[in-house]
Motif scaffolding. Sequence first.
Motif, short mmCIF file in Angstrom:
data_model
loop_
_atom_site.label_atom_id
_atom_site.label_comp_id
_atom_site.label_asym_id
_atom_site.label_seq_id
_atom_site.Cartn_x
_atom_site.Cartn_y
_atom_site.Cartn_z
N SER A 145 -2.42 -4.28 2.56
CA SER A 145 -2.09 -2.86 2.69
C SER A 145 -1.43 -2.30 1.43
CB SER A 145 -1.22 -2.60 3.92
OG SER A 145 0.00 -3.27 3.82
N CYS A 146 -0.60 -3.10 0.79
CA CYS A 146 0.03 -2.66 -0.45
C CYS A 146 -1.02 -2.44 -1.54
CB CYS A 146 1.07 -3.69 -0.90
SG CYS A 146 1.85 -3.29 -2.47
N LEU A 147 -1.94 -3.38 -1.67
CA LEU A 147 -3.01 -3.23 -2.67
C LEU A 147 -3.85 -1.99 -2.39
CD1 LEU A 147 -4.32 -6.90 -3.04
CD2 LEU A 147 -2.77 -5.65 -4.57
N ILE A 148 -4.22 -1.81 -1.13
CA ILE A 148 -5.05 -0.65 -0.77
C ILE A 148 -4.32 0.65 -1.07
CG2 ILE A 148 -6.06 0.61 1.19
CD1 ILE A 148 -6.80 -2.17 2.36
N LEU A 149 -3.05 0.72 -0.70
CA LEU A 149 -2.27 1.93 -0.94
C LEU A 149 -2.22 2.29 -2.42
CD1 LEU A 149 -0.22 4.14 0.08
CD2 LEU A 149 1.52 2.53 -0.66
N PHE A 150 -1.83 1.34 -3.25
CA PHE A 150 -1.70 1.62 -4.68
C PHE A 150 -3.06 1.85 -5.33
CE2 PHE A 150 2.50 -0.09 -3.85
CZ PHE A 150 3.27 0.89 -4.45
N ALA A 169 8.40 -13.50 8.07
CA ALA A 169 8.85 -13.92 6.74
C ALA A 169 10.38 -13.96 6.67
CB ALA A 169 8.30 -12.98 5.67
N LYS A 170 11.03 -12.94 7.19
CA LYS A 170 12.49 -12.91 7.18
C LYS A 170 13.07 -14.06 7.99
CE LYS A 170 12.99 -7.97 6.36
NZ LYS A 170 13.39 -6.67 6.92
N GLU A 171 12.46 -14.37 9.15
CA GLU A 171 12.92 -15.49 9.97
C GLU A 171 12.83 -16.81 9.23
OE1 GLU A 171 10.55 -15.22 13.51
OE2 GLU A 171 11.78 -13.61 14.36
N MET A 172 11.91 -16.89 8.28
CA MET A 172 11.70 -18.12 7.50
C MET A 172 12.44 -18.09 6.16
SD MET A 172 7.75 -18.81 8.28
CE MET A 172 7.18 -18.91 9.95
N GLY A 173 13.23 -17.04 5.95
CA GLY A 173 14.04 -16.97 4.74
C GLY A 173 13.32 -16.49 3.50
N ILE A 174 12.16 -15.85 3.67
CA ILE A 174 11.41 -15.33 2.53
C ILE A 174 11.85 -13.89 2.26
CG2 ILE A 174 9.11 -14.77 1.64
CD1 ILE A 174 8.02 -16.86 3.67
N PRO A 175 12.27 -13.60 1.03
CA PRO A 175 12.60 -12.21 0.70
C PRO A 175 11.36 -11.32 0.81
CG PRO A 175 13.43 -13.71 -0.99
CD PRO A 175 12.53 -14.50 -0.08
N VAL A 176 11.54 -10.13 1.39
CA VAL A 176 10.42 -9.24 1.65
C VAL A 176 10.74 -7.84 1.15
CG1 VAL A 176 8.96 -8.23 3.46
CG2 VAL A 176 9.86 -10.52 3.76
N THR A 177 9.74 -7.19 0.60
CA THR A 177 9.80 -5.77 0.30
C THR A 177 8.49 -5.17 0.78
OG1 THR A 177 10.37 -4.12 -1.38
CG2 THR A 177 8.83 -5.85 -2.05
N GLY A 178 8.39 -3.87 0.73
CA GLY A 178 7.16 -3.19 1.12
C GLY A 178 6.73 -2.23 0.02
N SER A 179 5.71 -1.47 0.30
CA SER A 179 5.21 -0.52 -0.70
C SER A 179 6.29 0.48 -1.10
CB SER A 179 3.98 0.21 -0.16
OG SER A 179 2.92 -0.70 0.05
N LEU A 180 7.07 0.95 -0.14
CA LEU A 180 8.16 1.87 -0.45
C LEU A 180 9.19 1.18 -1.35
CD1 LEU A 180 9.47 4.61 -0.15
CD2 LEU A 180 10.52 3.81 1.97
N GLY A 181 9.50 -0.07 -1.07
CA GLY A 181 10.42 -0.83 -1.91
C GLY A 181 9.90 -0.99 -3.32
N VAL A 182 8.59 -1.15 -3.47
CA VAL A 182 7.97 -1.24 -4.79
C VAL A 182 8.18 0.08 -5.54
CG1 VAL A 182 5.77 -1.42 -6.03
CG2 VAL A 182 6.25 -2.98 -4.13
N LEU A 183 7.94 1.19 -4.85
CA LEU A 183 8.14 2.50 -5.50
C LEU A 183 9.60 2.72 -5.90
CD1 LEU A 183 5.86 4.71 -3.24
CD2 LEU A 183 5.45 4.04 -5.62
N ILE A 184 10.52 2.32 -5.04
CA ILE A 184 11.95 2.47 -5.36
C ILE A 184 12.31 1.60 -6.56
CG2 ILE A 184 14.29 1.98 -4.52
CD1 ILE A 184 13.21 2.83 -1.70
#
Length: 118
Positions: free
Chosen positions: A10-15, A96-111
Amino acid sequence: MPSVIVSDTSCLILFYKIGEIDLLNKLYGKLHITDTVLKEFNRPVPNWIEIVQLKTDVDKGLPGYLDAGKATRIAFALEHEGSLLINDEIKGRKAAKEMGIPVTGSLGVLIAAKIRAI
């Protein structure tokens, strides 16, 4: 900055749709996607996006509610300590969060791009 950046479709498609896919390269350099994400994206990818293969069985230890795309992204991130997962979907983010993986989203990328003035 994390050494391995793993993206969802979804991130790839959005950008891609807004004509800013290169923003991901400017912000993170190399991006990693699984072959499942490549199939879902269904477009050619730039050379700074690396298509990766998993070393482990994606089903082991992952929640059963994840589809193949989410499971492969999370499994790859688990294989590479210190990775960052770009994921916009709630189920994938939660797992991902439950497994300790840091996560961001498309909005986080823009920020992050705004903060770094990219």
